[in-house]
Design a protein around this motif. Structure first.
Motif, short mmCIF file in Angstrom:
data_model
loop_
_atom_site.label_atom_id
_atom_site.label_comp_id
_atom_site.label_asym_id
_atom_site.label_seq_id
_atom_site.Cartn_x
_atom_site.Cartn_y
_atom_site.Cartn_z
N LEU A 194 0.83 -1.20 0.00
CA LEU A 194 0.00 0.00 0.00
C LEU A 194 0.87 1.25 0.00
CD1 LEU A 194 -2.87 1.20 0.22
CD2 LEU A 194 -2.57 1.15 2.70
N ALA A 195 1.92 1.26 0.81
CA ALA A 195 2.82 2.41 0.87
C ALA A 195 3.53 2.62 -0.47
CB ALA A 195 3.84 2.23 2.00
N ASN A 196 3.97 1.53 -1.10
CA ASN A 196 4.62 1.64 -2.40
C ASN A 196 3.65 2.16 -3.46
OD1 ASN A 196 7.19 0.85 -1.64
ND2 ASN A 196 6.79 -1.32 -2.03
N SER A 197 2.43 1.68 -3.42
CA SER A 197 1.42 2.16 -4.38
C SER A 197 1.14 3.63 -4.16
CB SER A 197 0.13 1.35 -4.24
OG SER A 197 0.36 0.02 -4.59
N ALA A 198 1.02 4.04 -2.92
CA ALA A 198 0.75 5.45 -2.62
C ALA A 198 1.91 6.33 -3.08
CB ALA A 198 0.52 5.63 -1.12
N ALA A 199 3.14 5.87 -2.87
CA ALA A 199 4.29 6.65 -3.31
C ALA A 199 4.29 6.80 -4.83
CB ALA A 199 5.58 5.98 -2.84
N GLY A 257 3.23 10.23 -9.57
CA GLY A 257 2.48 10.47 -10.81
C GLY A 257 1.67 11.75 -10.74
N MET A 258 1.04 11.98 -9.59
CA MET A 258 0.27 13.21 -9.42
C MET A 258 1.18 14.44 -9.49
SD MET A 258 -2.32 11.97 -6.39
CE MET A 258 -2.78 13.62 -5.94
N SER A 259 2.35 14.31 -8.92
CA SER A 259 3.32 15.41 -8.95
C SER A 259 3.74 15.72 -10.38
CB SER A 259 4.53 15.05 -8.10
OG SER A 259 5.53 16.02 -8.23
#
Length: 81
Positions: free
Chosen positions: A14-19, A24-26
């Protein structure tokens, strides 16, 4: 030694996906901001450095000619008096 705890493994995933999502958002935000800036600046009339320097040189030459003509006119006026 790795932990075999599925909760920890799920949390790491989950942490890797969020990162990855935040990265990508950045990138999308940065690219969007660049595009908006290009659109905003596209309507403005900017000149290149070369064009600016050419006009600056033309103005300096014109100023020199005006100075010469003013001196000649002053000399002619002085003779006529």
């Amino acid at each position: 030694m790795q932990s075999q705890n599925p909760i920890i493994a799920d949390f790491v995933k989950l942490a890797n996906s969020a990162a990855g999502t935040f990265a990508g958002m950045s990138r999308e935000a940065r690219d969007g901001a660049r595009e908006k800036m290009r659109e905003a600046m596209g309507g403005l009339d900017f000149v290149s450095r070369e064009e600016f320097d050419a006009v600056k040189d033309m103005a300096a030459l014109a100023r020199e000619k005006v100075d010469v003509l003013e001196a000649r006119l002053a000399a002619l006026e002085a003779k006529s008096k």
